[in-house]
Enzyme design. Structure first.
Site, PDB file in Angstrom:
ATOM      1  N   ASN A   9       0.876  -1.172   0.000  1.00 33.20           N
ATOM      2  CA  ASN A   9       0.000   0.000   0.000  1.00 33.20           C
ATOM      3  C   ASN A   9       0.913   1.222   0.000  1.00 33.20           C
ATOM      4  O   ASN A   9       1.449   1.612   1.035  1.00 33.20           O
ATOM      5  CB  ASN A   9      -0.900  -0.010   1.238  1.00 33.20           C
ATOM      6  CG  ASN A   9      -1.895   1.136   1.261  1.00 33.20           C
ATOM      7  OD1 ASN A   9      -1.786   2.089   0.494  1.00 33.20           O
ATOM      8  ND2 ASN A   9      -2.853   1.070   2.162  1.00 33.20           N
ATOM      9  N   LYS A  16       3.629   0.997   2.910  1.00 31.31           N
ATOM     10  CA  LYS A  16       3.270  -0.012   3.895  1.00 31.31           C
ATOM     11  C   LYS A  16       3.278  -1.372   3.210  1.00 31.31           C
ATOM     12  O   LYS A  16       2.834  -1.496   2.062  1.00 31.31           O
ATOM     13  CB  LYS A  16       1.886   0.271   4.483  1.00 31.31           C
ATOM     14  CG  LYS A  16       1.798   1.602   5.220  1.00 31.31           C
ATOM     15  CD  LYS A  16       0.386   1.840   5.729  1.00 31.31           C
ATOM     16  CE  LYS A  16       0.269   3.193   6.417  1.00 31.31           C
ATOM     17  NZ  LYS A  16      -1.127   3.470   6.871  1.00 31.31           N
ATOM     18  N   ARG A  94      -2.908  -2.078  -3.322  1.00 35.91           N
ATOM     19  CA  ARG A  94      -4.045  -1.160  -3.237  1.00 35.91           C
ATOM     20  C   ARG A  94      -3.875  -0.128  -4.345  1.00 35.91           C
ATOM     21  O   ARG A  94      -2.857   0.553  -4.430  1.00 35.91           O
ATOM     22  CB  ARG A  94      -4.069  -0.450  -1.884  1.00 35.91           C
ATOM     23  CG  ARG A  94      -5.194   0.578  -1.778  1.00 35.91           C
ATOM     24  CD  ARG A  94      -4.946   1.551  -0.668  1.00 35.91           C
ATOM     25  NE  ARG A  94      -6.008   2.563  -0.575  1.00 35.91           N
ATOM     26  CZ  ARG A  94      -5.848   3.774  -0.064  1.00 35.91           C
ATOM     27  NH1 ARG A  94      -4.669   4.144   0.411  1.00 35.91           N
ATOM     28  NH2 ARG A  94      -6.847   4.621  -0.019  1.00 35.91           N
ATOM     29  N   HIS A 182     -12.368   4.273  -0.574  1.00 32.63           N
ATOM     30  CA  HIS A 182     -12.216   3.505   0.678  1.00 32.63           C
ATOM     31  C   HIS A 182     -12.957   2.164   0.605  1.00 32.63           C
ATOM     32  O   HIS A 182     -13.310   1.573   1.620  1.00 32.63           O
ATOM     33  CB  HIS A 182     -12.714   4.306   1.890  1.00 32.63           C
ATOM     34  CG  HIS A 182     -11.882   5.508   2.204  1.00 32.63           C
ATOM     35  ND1 HIS A 182     -12.441   6.716   2.574  1.00 32.63           N
ATOM     36  CD2 HIS A 182     -10.543   5.695   2.210  1.00 32.63           C
ATOM     37  CE1 HIS A 182     -11.480   7.602   2.779  1.00 32.63           C
ATOM     38  NE2 HIS A 182     -10.323   7.000   2.558  1.00 32.63           N
ATOM     39  N   ARG A 242      -8.035  17.876   2.820  1.00 31.84           N
ATOM     40  CA  ARG A 242      -8.967  18.078   1.717  1.00 31.84           C
ATOM     41  C   ARG A 242     -10.284  18.641   2.260  1.00 31.84           C
ATOM     42  O   ARG A 242     -10.708  18.268   3.349  1.00 31.84           O
ATOM     43  CB  ARG A 242      -9.209  16.752   0.992  1.00 31.84           C
ATOM     44  CG  ARG A 242      -8.037  16.297   0.144  1.00 31.84           C
ATOM     45  CD  ARG A 242      -8.190  14.860  -0.307  1.00 31.84           C
ATOM     46  NE  ARG A 242      -7.585  13.931   0.636  1.00 31.84           N
ATOM     47  CZ  ARG A 242      -7.753  12.606   0.614  1.00 31.84           C
ATOM     48  NH1 ARG A 242      -8.537  12.059  -0.308  1.00 31.84           N
ATOM     49  NH2 ARG A 242      -7.163  11.831   1.502  1.00 31.84           N
ATOM     50  N   ASP A 283      -3.479  16.781  11.917  1.00 35.90           N
ATOM     51  CA  ASP A 283      -3.465  15.671  12.868  1.00 35.90           C
ATOM     52  C   ASP A 283      -4.503  15.939  13.956  1.00 35.90           C
ATOM     53  O   ASP A 283      -4.391  16.915  14.717  1.00 35.90           O
ATOM     54  CB  ASP A 283      -2.066  15.535  13.477  1.00 35.90           C
ATOM     55  CG  ASP A 283      -1.905  14.246  14.275  1.00 35.90           C
ATOM     56  OD1 ASP A 283      -2.844  13.882  15.015  1.00 35.90           O
ATOM     57  OD2 ASP A 283      -0.836  13.630  14.187  1.00 35.90           O
ATOM     58  N   MET A 284      -5.502  15.069  14.062  1.00 34.75           N
ATOM     59  CA  MET A 284      -6.562  15.254  15.048  1.00 34.75           C
ATOM     60  C   MET A 284      -6.024  15.286  16.476  1.00 34.75           C
ATOM     61  O   MET A 284      -6.560  15.980  17.339  1.00 34.75           O
ATOM     62  CB  MET A 284      -7.607  14.138  14.921  1.00 34.75           C
ATOM     63  CG  MET A 284      -8.496  14.268  13.706  1.00 34.75           C
ATOM     64  SD  MET A 284      -9.539  15.753  13.797  1.00 34.75           S
ATOM     65  CE  MET A 284     -10.605  15.467  12.384  1.00 34.75           C
ATOM     66  N   ARG A 285      -4.966  14.535  16.737  1.00 33.73           N
ATOM     67  CA  ARG A 285      -4.392  14.519  18.091  1.00 33.73           C
ATOM     68  C   ARG A 285      -3.849  15.883  18.472  1.00 33.73           C
ATOM     69  O   ARG A 285      -4.031  16.332  19.614  1.00 33.73           O
ATOM     70  CB  ARG A 285      -3.294  13.452  18.176  1.00 33.73           C
ATOM     71  CG  ARG A 285      -3.808  12.022  18.054  1.00 33.73           C
ATOM     72  CD  ARG A 285      -2.708  11.033  17.786  1.00 33.73           C
ATOM     73  NE  ARG A 285      -2.054  11.297  16.502  1.00 33.73           N
ATOM     74  CZ  ARG A 285      -1.156  10.491  15.947  1.00 33.73           C
ATOM     75  NH1 ARG A 285      -0.789   9.379  16.571  1.00 33.73           N
ATOM     76  NH2 ARG A 285      -0.608  10.781  14.787  1.00 33.73           N
ATOM     77  N   GLY A 328      -8.201   5.013  11.436  1.00 36.54           N
ATOM     78  CA  GLY A 328      -7.376   5.537  12.529  1.00 36.54           C
ATOM     79  C   GLY A 328      -8.093   6.405  13.532  1.00 36.54           C
ATOM     80  O   GLY A 328      -8.068   6.154  14.743  1.00 36.54           O
ATOM     81  N   VAL A 329      -8.776   7.448  13.075  1.00 36.95           N
ATOM     82  CA  VAL A 329      -9.503   8.340  13.981  1.00 36.95           C
ATOM     83  C   VAL A 329     -10.767   7.666  14.489  1.00 36.95           C
ATOM     84  O   VAL A 329     -11.097   7.728  15.673  1.00 36.95           O
ATOM     85  CB  VAL A 329      -9.841   9.668  13.271  1.00 36.95           C
ATOM     86  CG1 VAL A 329     -10.682  10.554  14.168  1.00 36.95           C
ATOM     87  CG2 VAL A 329      -8.559  10.399  12.861  1.00 36.95           C
ATOM     88  N   GLU A 379      -7.732  -3.445   5.500  1.00 39.68           N
ATOM     89  CA  GLU A 379      -7.721  -3.426   4.039  1.00 39.68           C
ATOM     90  C   GLU A 379      -6.710  -4.420   3.475  1.00 39.68           C
ATOM     91  O   GLU A 379      -6.948  -5.036   2.429  1.00 39.68           O
ATOM     92  CB  GLU A 379      -7.372  -2.022   3.547  1.00 39.68           C
ATOM     93  CG  GLU A 379      -8.356  -0.946   3.950  1.00 39.68           C
ATOM     94  CD  GLU A 379      -7.776   0.449   3.859  1.00 39.68           C
ATOM     95  OE1 GLU A 379      -8.302   1.243   3.053  1.00 39.68           O
ATOM     96  OE2 GLU A 379      -6.818   0.737   4.590  1.00 39.68           O
TER      97      GLU A 379
END
Length: 394
Positions: A9, A16, A94, A182, A242, A283-285, A328-329, A379
């Site tokens: 991927n 990955k 992928r 996705h 995005r 990054d949400m964190r 992830g989130v 995935e």
């Protein structure tokens, strides 16, 4: 030494990879997984762990050895060759965009590769990097079968209405349509629900894939009915970099201001979303840890628009039997899930704080009108399954 399936991927700054053993019953068992991250930076790094999570290698890579994805693939291939004792039976990839006709995984040949290259303008952030390792392997190890698995394929079950924009027919005929993305993640969730939540698996399920890329899909009887993403991976819900839903007039205005195609493309794919709205990070964190008003604004915007987009998909199925968070989130942020769910009180949806903090699998209360769940996606396993199936047919 058992036969293996290698899954790759590739993104713009990382590759990955996952290796699966094939047992005597043709079942897949994970052997290792890793990534080469920081491609094109001054600090690329290779990390590999076995199926138990034990570190096999973790070391820096010379920047000159990983300036781009093709060179990084050589680093990955060299490491794998030196530690596996043989080539994999096949390699599964992928590939984000399969266009209107490729609705299932395919063995890659020259014609398929040429077709996939034509979809690069529809997924400029992903498609070139997805295809780069394929070219490297075809050049260096042409005898290894390679399989392309598409993020768009799962959504080819959409109706004509779900597939279209309100545009002239001639544009639809040349491929301007709502593809959805996705799909490999949603395909895995559909499989997993049948195993773990059989009572709702064939019902009307809204799944939210919340990561750097963000979308939602509504499924019925395990098949995609509609998705928030469309012609490109820009449409729909707000994402890391995005914008999601956007008035096309904004793009026309940018052009009138003198921005070029490349400048607009770069902004829409790299400088918008949570990064653009917060002015801090994608990054949400980092945003959750920040006290900046712009970070709080970005998080509120994200929760509202994602909540709106998810339940809006219920119009396609005339109801919702269950809601699933993944990626992830979606899998790891109890705060984000709570913020999204707070917009659904009018539907009788209630989260259980303790269940949500434990990350599920069920995170809603027993008396919630609609059950809400967390299911970890995989995935890579879906890609490995498709690759093995095609090779066995061959």
């Amino acid at each position: 030494m058992s036969d293996t399936i290698l899954v790759i991927n590739a993104g713009s700054s990382s590759i990955k990879f996952y290796l699966y053993d094939i047992d005597d019953k043709h079942e897949l068992a994970p052997r290792l997984g890793g990534q080469l991250e920081g491609i094109g930076t001054t600090h690329p790094r290779l990390r590999v762990r076995d199926a138990a999570g034990e570190t096999l290698v973790e070391r820096d890579i010379a920047p000159s050895h990983a300036p781009d994805v093709p060179n990084a693939q050589e680093v990955v291939g060299t490491w794998l060759s030196g530690h596996l004792g043989g080539a994999p039976l096949a390699v599964g990839h992928r590939v984000v965009h399969g266009g209107p006709d490729l609705s299932e995984p395919v063995l890659i040949d020259d014609d398929i590769l040429a077709r996939l290259e034509t979809f690069t303008p529809l997924a400029p952030l992903h498609q070139p990097n997805n295809l780069a390792p394929i070219r490297v392997i075809r050049e260096r190890r042409p005898w290894i079968p390679q399989v392309a698995c598409f993020d768009t394929a799962f959504h080819r079950s959409h109706s004509d209405v779900a597939d279209r924009y309100a545009l002239p027919e001639r544009l639809y005929l040349v491929g301007v349509r709502r593809y959805g993305f996705h799909g490999l993640s949603y395909e895995y969730i559909a499989q997993r629900l049948k195993q773990t939540l059989p009572d709702i698996a064939m019902g009307k399920i809204v799944v939210a894939h919340l990561g750097s890329g963000v979308s939602a899909c509504v499924m019925h009887q395990g098949k995609s009915v509609d998705s928030t993403m469309g012609f490109t991976a820009l449409e729909g819900l707000p994402m890391g970099t995005r914008p999601g839903r956007l008035d096309p007039g904004v793009v026309l205005w940018m052009m009138e201001q003198g921005m070029s195609h490349d400048e607009i493309e770069h902004m829409l794919y790299h400088d918008c979303g949570m990064k653009g709205l917060s002015g801090i990070s994608n990054d949400m964190r980092e945003l959750l840890a920040s006290n900046a008003p712009s970070a709080k604004l970005a998080l509120k915007y994200f929760a509202w628009r994602v909540a709106e987009g998810m339940v809006g998909l219920g119009c396609a199925t005339n109801g919702i039997d269950g809601i699933v968070f993944t990626a992830g989130v979606g899998e790891n942020s109890a705060e984000i899930r709570q913020a999204i769910s707070e917009h659904w009180g009018w539907l009788g949806i209630k989260l259980d704080p303790e269940r949500n903090a434990r990350h599920g699998p069920r995170i809603s209360t027993d008396d919630s009108r609609i059950g809400v769940y967390v299911v970890r996606t995989n995935e890579e396993l879906v890609i490995a399954q498709h690759t093995l199936a095609l090779v066995r047919q061959r």
